[in-house]
Write a protein that holds these residues in place. Structure first.
Motif, PDB file in Angstrom:
ATOM      1  N   LEU A 125       0.835  -1.199   0.000  1.00  0.00           N
ATOM      2  CA  LEU A 125       0.000   0.000   0.000  1.00  0.00           C
ATOM      3  C   LEU A 125       0.873   1.253   0.000  1.00  0.00           C
ATOM      4  CD1 LEU A 125      -2.800   1.312   0.153  1.00  0.00           C
ATOM      5  CD2 LEU A 125      -2.691   1.087   2.649  1.00  0.00           C
ATOM      6  N   GLU A 126       1.980   1.217   0.714  1.00  0.00           N
ATOM      7  CA  GLU A 126       2.877   2.363   0.740  1.00  0.00           C
ATOM      8  C   GLU A 126       3.473   2.619  -0.649  1.00  0.00           C
ATOM      9  OE1 GLU A 126       6.532   4.145   3.463  1.00  0.00           O
ATOM     10  OE2 GLU A 126       6.175   1.975   3.419  1.00  0.00           O
ATOM     11  N   GLN A 127       3.895   1.549  -1.310  1.00  0.00           N
ATOM     12  CA  GLN A 127       4.432   1.692  -2.673  1.00  0.00           C
ATOM     13  C   GLN A 127       3.345   2.185  -3.626  1.00  0.00           C
ATOM     14  OE1 GLN A 127       5.757  -2.381  -3.028  1.00  0.00           O
ATOM     15  NE2 GLN A 127       7.920  -1.807  -2.812  1.00  0.00           N
ATOM     16  N   PHE A 128       2.125   1.689  -3.436  1.00  0.00           N
ATOM     17  CA  PHE A 128       1.027   2.097  -4.302  1.00  0.00           C
ATOM     18  C   PHE A 128       0.711   3.580  -4.122  1.00  0.00           C
ATOM     19  CE2 PHE A 128      -3.560   2.649  -5.143  1.00  0.00           C
ATOM     20  CZ  PHE A 128      -3.570   2.303  -6.488  1.00  0.00           C
ATOM     21  N   ALA A 129       0.783   4.073  -2.891  1.00  0.00           N
ATOM     22  CA  ALA A 129       0.540   5.493  -2.640  1.00  0.00           C
ATOM     23  C   ALA A 129       1.521   6.347  -3.426  1.00  0.00           C
ATOM     24  CB  ALA A 129       0.637   5.787  -1.151  1.00  0.00           C
ATOM     25  N   GLU A 130       2.786   5.945  -3.457  1.00  0.00           N
ATOM     26  CA  GLU A 130       3.789   6.671  -4.249  1.00  0.00           C
ATOM     27  C   GLU A 130       3.488   6.550  -5.744  1.00  0.00           C
ATOM     28  OE1 GLU A 130       6.203   8.639  -3.200  1.00  0.00           O
ATOM     29  OE2 GLU A 130       5.592   8.321  -1.117  1.00  0.00           O
ATOM     30  N   TYR A 131       3.012   5.392  -6.135  1.00  0.00           N
ATOM     31  CA  TYR A 131       2.644   5.140  -7.534  1.00  0.00           C
ATOM     32  C   TYR A 131       1.507   6.069  -7.970  1.00  0.00           C
ATOM     33  CZ  TYR A 131       1.003   2.325 -11.544  1.00  0.00           C
ATOM     34  OH  TYR A 131       0.601   1.891 -12.781  1.00  0.00           O
ATOM     35  N   VAL A 132       0.525   6.250  -7.084  1.00  0.00           N
ATOM     36  CA  VAL A 132      -0.604   7.132  -7.370  1.00  0.00           C
ATOM     37  C   VAL A 132      -0.134   8.577  -7.508  1.00  0.00           C
ATOM     38  CG1 VAL A 132      -2.741   8.109  -6.425  1.00  0.00           C
ATOM     39  CG2 VAL A 132      -2.342   5.650  -6.324  1.00  0.00           C
ATOM     40  N   LYS A 133       0.750   9.005  -6.634  1.00  0.00           N
ATOM     41  CA  LYS A 133       1.270  10.371  -6.698  1.00  0.00           C
ATOM     42  C   LYS A 133       1.941  10.628  -8.042  1.00  0.00           C
ATOM     43  CE  LYS A 133       3.657  11.572  -3.002  1.00  0.00           C
ATOM     44  NZ  LYS A 133       4.513  11.405  -1.792  1.00  0.00           N
ATOM     45  N   LYS A 134       2.703   9.668  -8.499  1.00  0.00           N
ATOM     46  CA  LYS A 134       3.399   9.820  -9.779  1.00  0.00           C
ATOM     47  C   LYS A 134       2.406   9.780 -10.949  1.00  0.00           C
ATOM     48  CE  LYS A 134       7.157   7.866 -12.563  1.00  0.00           C
ATOM     49  NZ  LYS A 134       8.193   6.790 -12.644  1.00  0.00           N
ATOM     50  N   ALA A 135       1.451   8.857 -10.891  1.00  0.00           N
ATOM     51  CA  ALA A 135       0.487   8.692 -11.991  1.00  0.00           C
ATOM     52  C   ALA A 135      -0.367   9.934 -12.187  1.00  0.00           C
ATOM     53  CB  ALA A 135      -0.401   7.477 -11.728  1.00  0.00           C
ATOM     54  N   PHE A 136      -0.758  10.583 -11.082  1.00  0.00           N
ATOM     55  CA  PHE A 136      -1.656  11.727 -11.160  1.00  0.00           C
ATOM     56  C   PHE A 136      -0.958  13.062 -10.952  1.00  0.00           C
ATOM     57  CE2 PHE A 136      -5.008   8.545  -9.624  1.00  0.00           C
ATOM     58  CZ  PHE A 136      -5.382   8.233 -10.921  1.00  0.00           C
ATOM     59  N   GLU A 137       0.364  13.019 -10.825  1.00  0.00           N
ATOM     60  CA  GLU A 137       1.167  14.236 -10.676  1.00  0.00           C
ATOM     61  C   GLU A 137       0.682  15.087  -9.506  1.00  0.00           C
ATOM     62  OE1 GLU A 137       1.039  16.179 -14.458  1.00  0.00           O
ATOM     63  OE2 GLU A 137       2.230  14.637 -15.452  1.00  0.00           O
ATOM     64  N   VAL A 138       0.559  14.450  -8.339  1.00  0.00           N
ATOM     65  CA  VAL A 138       0.196  15.153  -7.109  1.00  0.00           C
ATOM     66  C   VAL A 138       1.317  14.973  -6.092  1.00  0.00           C
ATOM     67  CG1 VAL A 138      -2.280  14.957  -7.470  1.00  0.00           C
ATOM     68  CG2 VAL A 138      -1.079  13.153  -6.230  1.00  0.00           C
ATOM     69  N   LYS A 139       1.462  15.948  -5.203  1.00  0.00           N
ATOM     70  CA  LYS A 139       2.554  15.914  -4.234  1.00  0.00           C
ATOM     71  C   LYS A 139       2.221  15.084  -3.006  1.00  0.00           C
ATOM     72  CE  LYS A 139       4.478  20.416  -5.544  1.00  0.00           C
ATOM     73  NZ  LYS A 139       4.846  21.784  -5.069  1.00  0.00           N
ATOM     74  N   ASN A 140       0.928  14.981  -2.688  1.00  0.00           N
ATOM     75  CA  ASN A 140       0.523  14.293  -1.470  1.00  0.00           C
ATOM     76  C   ASN A 140      -0.743  13.493  -1.703  1.00  0.00           C
ATOM     77  OD1 ASN A 140       1.704  17.158  -0.642  1.00  0.00           O
ATOM     78  ND2 ASN A 140       2.239  15.735   0.999  1.00  0.00           N
ATOM     79  N   VAL A 141      -0.887  12.414  -0.946  1.00  0.00           N
ATOM     80  CA  VAL A 141      -2.130  11.653  -0.902  1.00  0.00           C
ATOM     81  C   VAL A 141      -2.449  11.323   0.548  1.00  0.00           C
ATOM     82  CG1 VAL A 141      -1.871  10.615  -3.195  1.00  0.00           C
ATOM     83  CG2 VAL A 141      -0.937   9.438  -1.188  1.00  0.00           C
ATOM     84  N   ARG A 142      -3.714  11.096   0.835  1.00  0.00           N
ATOM     85  CA  ARG A 142      -4.121  10.590   2.148  1.00  0.00           C
ATOM     86  C   ARG A 142      -4.348   9.087   2.023  1.00  0.00           C
ATOM     87  NH1 ARG A 142      -9.053  13.637   4.590  1.00  0.00           N
ATOM     88  NH2 ARG A 142      -9.933  13.257   2.517  1.00  0.00           N
ATOM     89  N   VAL A 143      -3.912   8.340   3.023  1.00  0.00           N
ATOM     90  CA  VAL A 143      -3.985   6.879   2.958  1.00  0.00           C
ATOM     91  C   VAL A 143      -4.700   6.339   4.180  1.00  0.00           C
ATOM     92  CG1 VAL A 143      -2.680   4.732   2.768  1.00  0.00           C
ATOM     93  CG2 VAL A 143      -1.805   6.814   1.677  1.00  0.00           C
ATOM     94  N   VAL A 144      -5.604   5.403   3.951  1.00  0.00           N
ATOM     95  CA  VAL A 144      -6.279   4.670   5.021  1.00  0.00           C
ATOM     96  C   VAL A 144      -5.876   3.204   4.889  1.00  0.00           C
ATOM     97  CG1 VAL A 144      -8.489   3.943   5.991  1.00  0.00           C
ATOM     98  CG2 VAL A 144      -8.236   6.251   5.039  1.00  0.00           C
ATOM     99  N   GLY A 145      -5.322   2.623   5.962  1.00  0.00           N
ATOM    100  CA  GLY A 145      -4.965   1.211   5.932  1.00  0.00           C
ATOM    101  C   GLY A 145      -3.541   0.955   6.368  1.00  0.00           C
ATOM    102  N   ASN A 146      -3.198  -0.302   6.422  1.00  0.00           N
ATOM    103  CA  ASN A 146      -1.857  -0.745   6.800  1.00  0.00           C
ATOM    104  C   ASN A 146      -0.923  -0.589   5.606  1.00  0.00           C
ATOM    105  OD1 ASN A 146       0.489  -2.220   7.404  1.00  0.00           O
ATOM    106  ND2 ASN A 146      -0.625  -3.649   8.733  1.00  0.00           N
ATOM    107  N   LEU A 147       0.122   0.206   5.766  1.00  0.00           N
ATOM    108  CA  LEU A 147       1.016   0.497   4.643  1.00  0.00           C
ATOM    109  C   LEU A 147       1.737  -0.737   4.132  1.00  0.00           C
ATOM    110  CD1 LEU A 147       2.580   3.902   5.787  1.00  0.00           C
ATOM    111  CD2 LEU A 147       0.723   3.522   4.149  1.00  0.00           C
ATOM    112  N   ASN A 148       1.753  -1.815   4.909  1.00  0.00           N
ATOM    113  CA  ASN A 148       2.423  -3.048   4.476  1.00  0.00           C
ATOM    114  C   ASN A 148       1.479  -4.007   3.757  1.00  0.00           C
ATOM    115  OD1 ASN A 148       5.012  -2.392   5.561  1.00  0.00           O
ATOM    116  ND2 ASN A 148       4.237  -2.896   7.609  1.00  0.00           N
ATOM    117  N   ASP A 149       0.195  -3.677   3.703  1.00  0.00           N
ATOM    118  CA  ASP A 149      -0.756  -4.538   2.982  1.00  0.00           C
ATOM    119  C   ASP A 149      -0.376  -4.640   1.509  1.00  0.00           C
ATOM    120  OD1 ASP A 149      -2.197  -4.981   5.249  1.00  0.00           O
ATOM    121  OD2 ASP A 149      -3.934  -3.769   4.678  1.00  0.00           O
ATOM    122  N   ILE A 150      -0.587  -5.807   0.942  1.00  0.00           N
ATOM    123  CA  ILE A 150      -0.321  -6.026  -0.484  1.00  0.00           C
ATOM    124  C   ILE A 150      -1.567  -5.674  -1.284  1.00  0.00           C
ATOM    125  CG2 ILE A 150       0.287  -7.717  -2.253  1.00  0.00           C
ATOM    126  CD1 ILE A 150       2.565  -6.997  -0.361  1.00  0.00           C
TER     127      ILE A 150
END
Length: 373
Positions: free
Chosen positions: A257-282
């Protein structure tokens, strides 16, 4: 030779992508300011119509703004031109800039906002998350003299009838004998008034989406030689094309989930995202809805998504997601800006085919109201 279309021609092409009937009930779509009864030399695509966007349109000599978020969403009680909303409308009217809004119809459209978001995330095996509309199927039966059967079949297929899966122009044809007695005052294509005629005819059967009925019938009548055409239209139970909000698909490779959050930031060209959940979840299966998707978290969970990407997540909805075990990534509402390039690409292609000389600009104004510090 190229030509300058009027506003109706431009919007007619655009609504092939996002027809109005796809919009959610009560949505404020369509022409909101100005007129379409004028030549359109320049179109600008915008996510929001702020005063800075209108100033940009004036600078670029724009005739028509196609926006995703309607500038007039609630009824206006007054227009005061020394206030921001009043100035926006005043500037548009003074500079003859029309504003056309395509909101949830562009969200729901196949090839629209939610598909562009899914493409940005490079999702595979993409399906609709929340079905909202089914374009029911109907069957047309028409009787045609053998001499014109080919022309009528071609006209029906070109109008959008006869599509079954990846096949087009599908029809069933049977031959028979048609009879008719032209009455006084008629001008029959075959035969003469007062004489019973017998004609070798073809019964052509085909299916079409209900949304295309007027176009299909008009095309058939134009190609048919008879003064009075015998045809039947009736509903059928076959499932039609389904449209809806959001998309769900799979990542090419699973990640945390942590890697995906970074992936989303890059895909949508945003500096920050809010995340709900365990960052280690697959995460592997991803649901996405542009804009405010709070009310659809259950759809994302029950569809088997590992993570739900949407904007404007409410505090208590985030708690609900936690309790149901659904991870959420909120990149903000403004990621719907993908519609600017998406609509521009679509119009460039359509204008080229029609040989329209209209220029298409993408608004360069950043309309995101939030700054992270």
């Amino acid at each position: 030779m190229s030509k300058t279309p009027n506003g109706y021609e431009v919007i007619q092409l655009f609504e092939q992508l996002a027809p109005k009937h796809l919009a959610m009930e009560g949505d404020k779509i369509g022409l909101q300011v100005g007129t379409l009864n004028k030549p359109i030399q320049t179109v600008m695509i915008a996510l929001d119509v702020l005063e800075e966007v209108v100033d940009e349109a004036i600078e670029k000599d724009v005739d028509l703004i196609i926006a995703h978020h309607p500038p007039i969403f609630r009824p206006l009680k007054q227009i005061i031109t020394d206030e921001v909303q009043g100035r926006i409308l005043e500037k548009c009217i003074k500079h003859d800039i029309a504003i056309y809004a395509a909101h949830t119809n562009l969200d729901i459209a196949n090839g629209g906002v939610n598909d562009w978001l899914a493409e940005a995330l490079e999702l595979e095996n993409v399906e609709i998350l929340v079905p909202t509309y089914e374009d029911k199927l109907k069957k047309l039966v028409v009787y045609v003299p053998e001499t014109h059967a080919v022309a009528v079949r071609e006209a029906l297929g070109n109008a959008g009838a006869g599509h079954i899966g990846n096949y087009s122009h599908c029809t069933f044809n049977s031959r028979g004998l048609g009879t008719f007695l032209p009455q006084e005052g008629t001008n029959p294509f075959i035969g003469e008034a007062g004489k019973l005629e017998q004609v070798e005819e073809v019964r052509i059967e085909t299916i079409f989406p209900a949304s295309l009925q007027k176009k299909v019938i008009a095309s058939m009548l134009k190609a048919h030689p008879y003064e009075e055409v015998a045809y039947d239209v009736y509903p059928i139970e076959n499932k039609g094309k389904v449209f809806g909000l959001g998309r769900i698909g799979r990542l090419k490779e699973e990640m945390t989930l942590e890697q995906f959050a970074e992936y989303v930031k890059k895909a949508f060209e945003v500096k920050n995202v809010r995340v709900v959940g365990n960052l280690n979840d697959i995460v592997k299966k991803v649901a996405v809805i542009g804009g405010d998707g709070n009310k659809y978290i259950s759809h994302a969970k029950f569809s088997g998504a590992d993570v739900y990407v949407t904007g404007d997540l409410y505090y208590h909805v985030a708690h609900d997601a936690m309790m149901m075990g659904l991870n959420v990534v909120d990149p903000g509402h403004n990621v719907e800006k993908v519609m600017k390039q998406g609509v521009a690409r679509y119009l460039h292609e359509k204008f080229a085919k029609q040989k329209f000389n209209t220029k298409v600009y993408v608004s360069e104004v950043n309309t995101d109201p939030f700054t992270f510090v």
